[in-house]
Scaffold this active site. Sequence first.
Site, short mmCIF file in Angstrom:
data_model
loop_
_atom_site.label_atom_id
_atom_site.label_comp_id
_atom_site.label_asym_id
_atom_site.label_seq_id
_atom_site.Cartn_x
_atom_site.Cartn_y
_atom_site.Cartn_z
N LYS A 13 47.75 40.57 26.78
CA LYS A 13 47.73 41.63 27.81
C LYS A 13 48.95 41.52 28.72
CE LYS A 13 43.73 40.38 29.60
NZ LYS A 13 43.43 39.22 28.77
N ARG A 90 36.89 43.38 34.94
CA ARG A 90 36.35 42.33 34.07
C ARG A 90 34.83 42.30 34.10
NH1 ARG A 90 41.14 38.77 34.29
NH2 ARG A 90 40.90 36.87 33.10
N ARG A 129 51.15 27.76 25.98
CA ARG A 129 52.11 28.70 26.55
C ARG A 129 52.70 28.25 27.90
NH1 ARG A 129 48.15 33.89 27.96
NH2 ARG A 129 47.14 32.92 29.75
N ARG A 163 50.36 27.35 33.51
CA ARG A 163 49.17 27.59 34.31
C ARG A 163 48.21 26.43 34.15
NH1 ARG A 163 47.15 33.59 32.96
NH2 ARG A 163 45.18 32.53 33.38
N ARG A 174 36.84 30.47 29.78
CA ARG A 174 37.34 31.83 30.02
C ARG A 174 36.89 32.77 28.90
NH1 ARG A 174 43.37 30.14 30.85
NH2 ARG A 174 43.83 32.34 30.71
P1 AMP Z 1 44.12 35.89 34.10
O1 AMP Z 1 45.51 35.60 34.61
O2 AMP Z 1 43.85 37.35 33.95
O3 AMP Z 1 43.81 35.10 32.86
O4 AMP Z 1 43.13 35.36 35.23
C1 AMP Z 1 43.06 34.01 35.61
C2 AMP Z 1 41.77 33.72 36.36
O5 AMP Z 1 41.74 34.52 37.55
C3 AMP Z 1 40.51 34.08 35.61
O6 AMP Z 1 40.07 33.05 34.75
C4 AMP Z 1 39.53 34.32 36.76
O7 AMP Z 1 39.08 33.11 37.34
C5 AMP Z 1 40.42 34.99 37.79
N1 AMP Z 1 40.45 36.47 37.62
C6 AMP Z 1 41.51 37.25 37.29
N2 AMP Z 1 41.18 38.55 37.25
C7 AMP Z 1 39.86 38.60 37.55
C8 AMP Z 1 38.92 39.66 37.66
N3 AMP Z 1 39.27 40.93 37.43
N4 AMP Z 1 37.64 39.33 38.00
C9 AMP Z 1 37.27 38.07 38.24
N5 AMP Z 1 38.10 37.01 38.14
C10 AMP Z 1 39.40 37.27 37.80
#
Ligand code: AMP
Length: 219
Positions: A13, A90, A129, A163, A174
């Site tokens: 994404k 989400r 990554r 990360r 996740r």
């Molecule tokens: P991402 O970078 O999209 O993989 O997000 C990293 C982490 O941020 C996720 O594992 C969640 O803990 C939190 N997070 C990001 N976007 C959301 C969302 N829309 N709703 C809830 N938690 C989020």
Amino acid sequence: MNIILLGPPGAGKGTQARILEEREGLIQLSTGDMLRAAVEAGTEVGQRAKKAMDSGGLVSDEIVIGVVDERLDRQDVKDASGVIFDGFPRTAGQAEALDELLEKKDMRLDAVVVIEAEEEKLVDRVSGRFTCAKCGEGYHDRHKQPKTEGVCDVCGSTEFKRREDDNPETVRERLTAYHKDTAPLIDYYEGTGKLHKVDGMAPIEEVTENIRQALPERA
Ligand code: AMP
């Protein structure tokens, strides 16, 4: 044009959002990036979000919706030709809140693209990554090293970052959160007639092309 990219962690994404941002003049709106920035800055939102993020769980709808609401009011979004929601919504609650936010801000949703991926490959993809600390270009220990070791292909920086939640245990958490809370949104958007599915295991350029074909024609 406003679009949502849906898909499990590691589906691509963020990579695709960055490409579309550059080529289509859209703004990438990644809730993960915004929350990480809040954690780094030590803001109240960051402090409240950190625990869930570290464990691979979801941050509360209330926090995330507030962050998106504020972001959509910023001038760069108003000046752009649209936004790419990356990692948002989400949950069902977030999807409903997004409908309301878009209506309130006189914006409309044009397409929802699900980037599908083979689950077994995702833990490997995500846990290797890293990105350039300066320009954000993405790399991978096994699949995409910089052409010159330690130097970013795009901007020449020698600093990279990983990360903290890109480790195998957290990635599994996740994925669990994705299946429980996010995958059901595919049905939600199927009903709108705006949903498209693309194969996220294809080469990056091919995925981009397939996403572009799913987008409505520009006026
Ligand atoms: P991402 O970078 O999209 O993989 O997000 C990293 C982490 O941020 C996720 O594992 C969640 O803990 C939190 N997070 C990001 N976007 C959301 C969302 N829309 N709703 C809830 N938690 C989020």
